[in-house]
Design a protein around this motif. Structure first.
Motif, PDB file in Angstrom:
ATOM      1  N   LEU A   1       0.824  -1.206   0.000  1.00  0.00           N
ATOM      2  CA  LEU A   1       0.000   0.000   0.000  1.00  0.00           C
ATOM      3  C   LEU A   1       0.860   1.259   0.000  1.00  0.00           C
ATOM      4  CD1 LEU A   1      -2.785  -1.055   2.555  1.00  0.00           C
ATOM      5  CD2 LEU A   1      -2.864  -1.138   0.069  1.00  0.00           C
ATOM      6  N   VAL A   2       1.930   1.256   0.808  1.00  0.00           N
ATOM      7  CA  VAL A   2       2.819   2.417   0.850  1.00  0.00           C
ATOM      8  C   VAL A   2       3.532   2.589  -0.493  1.00  0.00           C
ATOM      9  CG1 VAL A   2       4.849   3.394   1.972  1.00  0.00           C
ATOM     10  CG2 VAL A   2       3.108   2.253   3.343  1.00  0.00           C
ATOM     11  N   LEU A   3       4.013   1.496  -1.078  1.00  0.00           N
ATOM     12  CA  LEU A   3       4.682   1.582  -2.373  1.00  0.00           C
ATOM     13  C   LEU A   3       3.724   2.041  -3.465  1.00  0.00           C
ATOM     14  CD1 LEU A   3       6.945  -1.611  -2.363  1.00  0.00           C
ATOM     15  CD2 LEU A   3       7.667   0.779  -2.206  1.00  0.00           C
TER      16      LEU A   3
ATOM     17  N   SER B   1       2.587   8.926  -6.596  1.00  0.00           N
ATOM     18  CA  SER B   1       3.041  10.314  -6.424  1.00  0.00           C
ATOM     19  C   SER B   1       4.313  10.621  -7.195  1.00  0.00           C
ATOM     20  CB  SER B   1       3.276  10.580  -4.931  1.00  0.00           C
ATOM     21  OG  SER B   1       4.329   9.771  -4.436  1.00  0.00           O
ATOM     22  N   ARG B   2       4.799   9.671  -7.986  1.00  0.00           N
ATOM     23  CA  ARG B   2       6.047   9.842  -8.740  1.00  0.00           C
ATOM     24  C   ARG B   2       7.214  10.187  -7.813  1.00  0.00           C
ATOM     25  NH1 ARG B   2       2.686   8.077 -11.720  1.00  0.00           N
ATOM     26  NH2 ARG B   2       2.417   8.556 -13.928  1.00  0.00           N
TER      27      ARG B   2
ATOM     28  N   ASP C   1       7.352  11.791  -5.073  1.00  0.00           N
ATOM     29  CA  ASP C   1       7.341  13.135  -4.502  1.00  0.00           C
ATOM     30  C   ASP C   1       6.665  13.073  -3.139  1.00  0.00           C
ATOM     31  OD1 ASP C   1       7.711  16.136  -4.855  1.00  0.00           O
ATOM     32  OD2 ASP C   1       5.548  16.015  -4.498  1.00  0.00           O
ATOM     33  N   LEU C   2       7.409  13.393  -2.083  1.00  0.00           N
ATOM     34  CA  LEU C   2       6.905  13.224  -0.726  1.00  0.00           C
ATOM     35  C   LEU C   2       5.692  14.102  -0.427  1.00  0.00           C
ATOM     36  CD1 LEU C   2       7.237  11.795   1.950  1.00  0.00           C
ATOM     37  CD2 LEU C   2       8.876  13.552   2.645  1.00  0.00           C
ATOM     38  N   PRO C   3       5.671  15.419  -0.762  1.00  0.00           N
ATOM     39  CA  PRO C   3       4.466  16.207  -0.480  1.00  0.00           C
ATOM     40  C   PRO C   3       3.220  15.654  -1.182  1.00  0.00           C
ATOM     41  CG  PRO C   3       6.322  17.652  -0.933  1.00  0.00           C
ATOM     42  CD  PRO C   3       6.769  16.272  -1.270  1.00  0.00           C
ATOM     43  N   THR C   4       3.383  15.197  -2.427  1.00  0.00           N
ATOM     44  CA  THR C   4       2.237  14.618  -3.137  1.00  0.00           C
ATOM     45  C   THR C   4       1.773  13.341  -2.454  1.00  0.00           C
ATOM     46  OG1 THR C   4       3.067  15.540  -5.214  1.00  0.00           O
ATOM     47  CG2 THR C   4       1.435  13.792  -5.366  1.00  0.00           C
TER      48      THR C   4
ATOM     49  N   LEU D   1      -4.971  14.799  -9.686  1.00  0.00           N
ATOM     50  CA  LEU D   1      -3.608  14.333  -9.926  1.00  0.00           C
ATOM     51  C   LEU D   1      -3.447  14.113 -11.416  1.00  0.00           C
ATOM     52  CD1 LEU D   1      -0.877  13.319  -8.730  1.00  0.00           C
ATOM     53  CD2 LEU D   1      -1.898  11.032  -8.692  1.00  0.00           C
ATOM     54  N   LEU D   2      -2.559  14.873 -12.051  1.00  0.00           N
ATOM     55  CA  LEU D   2      -2.353  14.780 -13.486  1.00  0.00           C
ATOM     56  C   LEU D   2      -1.490  13.566 -13.838  1.00  0.00           C
ATOM     57  CD1 LEU D   2      -1.738  18.562 -14.281  1.00  0.00           C
ATOM     58  CD2 LEU D   2      -3.895  17.292 -14.274  1.00  0.00           C
ATOM     59  N   ALA D   3      -1.423  13.276 -15.133  1.00  0.00           N
ATOM     60  CA  ALA D   3      -0.708  12.078 -15.583  1.00  0.00           C
ATOM     61  C   ALA D   3       0.770  12.125 -15.242  1.00  0.00           C
ATOM     62  CB  ALA D   3      -0.901  11.900 -17.091  1.00  0.00           C
ATOM     63  N   GLY D   4       1.370  13.300 -15.218  1.00  0.00           N
ATOM     64  CA  GLY D   4       2.790  13.409 -14.925  1.00  0.00           C
ATOM     65  C   GLY D   4       3.131  13.413 -13.455  1.00  0.00           C
TER      66      GLY D   4
END
Length: 340
Positions: free
Chosen positions: A35-37, A43-44, A46-49, A273-276
């Protein structure tokens, strides 16, 4: 050290219980790590995302995606474990006490095997059902050898005649599919349909005692290493957010279509959340319309059918109602619903 080793080279019950306790401690952490992975992948990296996703994504949705992913993998794990452990039990009974594989197979209740067979029958693709029948006749023959010591003719019937008859019936049923697969050059499909019925009679009896541990433990160890990676790859690609298309723009201005995965909607903004991997916040006053975009159908790997049943279709997918594909919403293609 003397307390942990018993006479004959076996492992004392105290040490076996300690190994089992470690295993039971690690197993619950595997779904949590998945789940975490999944959030980290979404989020690519990215920790804030990722922290934003943790706040808004429902754990029930992620658990549901994990359950769907493991729905067909769990029966395979149970049945293969039961077959390998059963072969070791009938081939080298003196090694059973030192093998966690054999002990697990010996203590596995029959109702667990029955539920695994029923679940696999509904969720596995048609091309995997001959393998399921091979595992089933193997378990039946191994169970008879372990528990029943009756007349020789009855044991011969259970361990040889029944697997041969079942394999023959399966070959008769999938025969047109094998011919079609060979004609289409689909070697893997032909092997999945034709080879397992031939192997059923070979998996109901013992193997030489000197090769029993090699023939059972190494396949089990290999499957134990491969299974987490395979499940992880499938789960990391499973959708956990709805794919949406949103029309946005000022009342008197141009319309823009935003495609992405809908995270949350509050009183002031819609979070997407966009594709990138970027997160965008759309003002609710500018949002004109929303729609859910269907998940794209994966391309078929095989064009073979067996008596009208496509080899990649499961019984559950055939019985359960499905949503018929209709016209594609232009918003899902990035175009406004009503072009100006």
């Amino acid at each position: 050290m003397t307390e942990l080793i018993i006479k004959g080279g076996g492992i004392a019950p105290r040490r076996r219980r300690a190994q089992l306790n470690w295993l039971l401690t690690v197993l619950p952490a595997f779904p949590l790590a998945l789940l975490v992975l999944r959030l980290w992948y979404l989020s690519r990296q990215d920790l804030p995302t990722m922290l934003l996703l943790v706040r808004y994504i429902s754990p029930l949705g992620m658990i549901s995606a994990l359950f769907i992913t493991l729905l067909s993998a769990a029966p395979a794990f149970i049945l293969v474990l039961r077959v390998l452990g059963g072969i070791l039990l009938v081939s080298a009974p003196e090694q059973a006490g030192r093998s966690m594989l054999a002990v697990t197979a010996l203590r596995m209740p029959d109702w667990v095997v029955l539920l695994a067979v029923m679940l696999a029958g509904f969720t596995w693709q048609l091309r995997l059902l001959p393998t399921l029948m091979m595992l089933l006749v193997s378990i039946m023959g191994l169970t008879a050898v372990q528990r029943f010591h009756t007349a020789r003719w009855l044991m011969l019937w259970i361990t040889v005649v029944v697997p041969v008859l079942v394999g023959l019936l399966v070959l008769i049923f999938v025969g047109p599919g094998i011919v079609a697969a060979v004609s289409a050059g689909e070697t893997s499909t032909a092997l999945l349909l034709g080879v397992p019925p031939l192997l059923g009679p070979l998996l109901t009896g013992p193997v030489p005692a000197w090769a029993a541990r090699f023939a059972t433990h190494w396949p089990a160890v290999g499957a134990a290493f491969i299974a987490p990676f395979a499940i992880g790859v499938v789960f990391l690609r499973a959708p956990v957010l709805p794919d949406s298309a949103i029309e946005t723009g000022p009342p008197d201005g141009p319309v823009e279509v935003v495609r992405g995965q809908l995270i949350a909607v509050d009183d002031t903004a819609t979070t997407v959340l966009l594709a990138g991997g970027e997160v965008t916040f759309l003002d609710n006053d500018d949002v004109r319309s929303k729609t859910l975009c269907p998940e794209p159908e994966p391309p078929l790997e095989s064009m073979v059918s067996v008596r009208g049943w496509h080899v990649e279709e499961s019984a559950l997918g055939w019985v359960a109602p499905t949503r018929h594909a209709g016209p594609v919403d232009p918003r899902c293609l990035g175009r406004p619903l009503r072009p100006e």
